[in-house]
Scaffold this motif. Structure first.
Motif, short mmCIF file in Angstrom:
data_model
loop_
_atom_site.label_atom_id
_atom_site.label_comp_id
_atom_site.label_asym_id
_atom_site.label_seq_id
_atom_site.Cartn_x
_atom_site.Cartn_y
_atom_site.Cartn_z
N PRO A 203 0.83 -1.21 0.00
CA PRO A 203 0.00 0.00 0.00
C PRO A 203 0.87 1.26 0.00
N CYS B 191 -4.37 2.83 8.92
CA CYS B 191 -3.92 1.70 8.10
C CYS B 191 -5.09 0.81 7.69
N LYS C 289 -7.21 2.21 4.99
CA LYS C 289 -6.58 2.20 3.66
C LYS C 289 -6.45 0.80 3.09
N HIS C 290 -6.14 -0.16 3.97
CA HIS C 290 -5.88 -1.52 3.50
C HIS C 290 -6.24 -2.49 4.62
N SER D 59 -3.91 -4.63 7.23
CA SER D 59 -2.53 -4.14 7.17
C SER D 59 -1.92 -3.95 8.55
#
Length: 183
Positions: free
Chosen positions: A14, A100, A103-104, A107
């Motif tokens: 990412p 985090c 976003k992903h 992760s």
């Protein structure tokens, strides 16, 4: 040690991960630390001269104490910032975890083992090493002829380099110049 995508167990990294340096904390903290590091380098660059080795600086003795005082102040500020970061790490970690995961997904669990809280403070250091370089002693009358010859060649080369750096003077006055009578 470098952090790789294999360490994280992902095929694609990412964009908010910063591999290689393991900078797994928010940008505003990275920028704050980078500003202090830059300030320390600026102190060195403004108060010292380039040296033949990379990342080594040369300071005249008369300026060394003032330079070290300025560096000590930057070091205190840097270490205070590191202490503040470590004190606030739990809250920072919670914010970073939410960022985090947004976003992903998944992760955070991949990143968490790479910055265990127990060793966090050791990741921040700020140090310097000072070495005094003294001029070589001139050869004595009992030195080997090769040593005397090498010394005279080095002295002539050094004086020639100094002459080229100083204002232009006739070579006959070079030996009389007080700043060049170093040997």
């Amino acid at each position: 040690m470098n952090l790789t995508k294999e360490d994280l167990g992902v095929d694609k990294v990412p964009e908010f991960f910063h591999l290689r340096n393991k900078k797994l904390y928010p940008a505003e903290w990275r920028q704050a630390f980078n500003r202090k590091i830059s300030e320390g380098r600026r102190v060195l660059n403004e108060n010292t001269y380039d040296f033949v080795l990379e990342w080594v600086r040369c300071s005249p003795k008369g300026r060394l104490a003032r330079t070290l005082e300025k560096l000590a102040q930057v070091q205190r500020e840097y270490l205070a910032l590191a202490d503040e970061f470590c004190e606030k790490y739990d809250a920072i970690q919670d914010e970073w975890k939410a960022f985090c995961e947004s976003k992903h997904s998944g992760s955070w669990e991949l990143m968490r083992p790479h910055y265990p809280k127990e060793i966090l403070r050791r990741k921040f250091d700020f140090f310097r090493t000072i070495t005094e370089i003294k001029a070589a002693e001139p050869p004595s009358k009992t030195s080997a002829p090769e040593v005397i010859e090498a010394y005279q060649r080095a002295k002539a080369e050094f004086c020639n380099k100094c002459y080229n750096c100083c204002e232009r003077r006739p070579k006959s006055n070079l030996a009389k110049h007080p700043d060049l009578r170093l040997f």
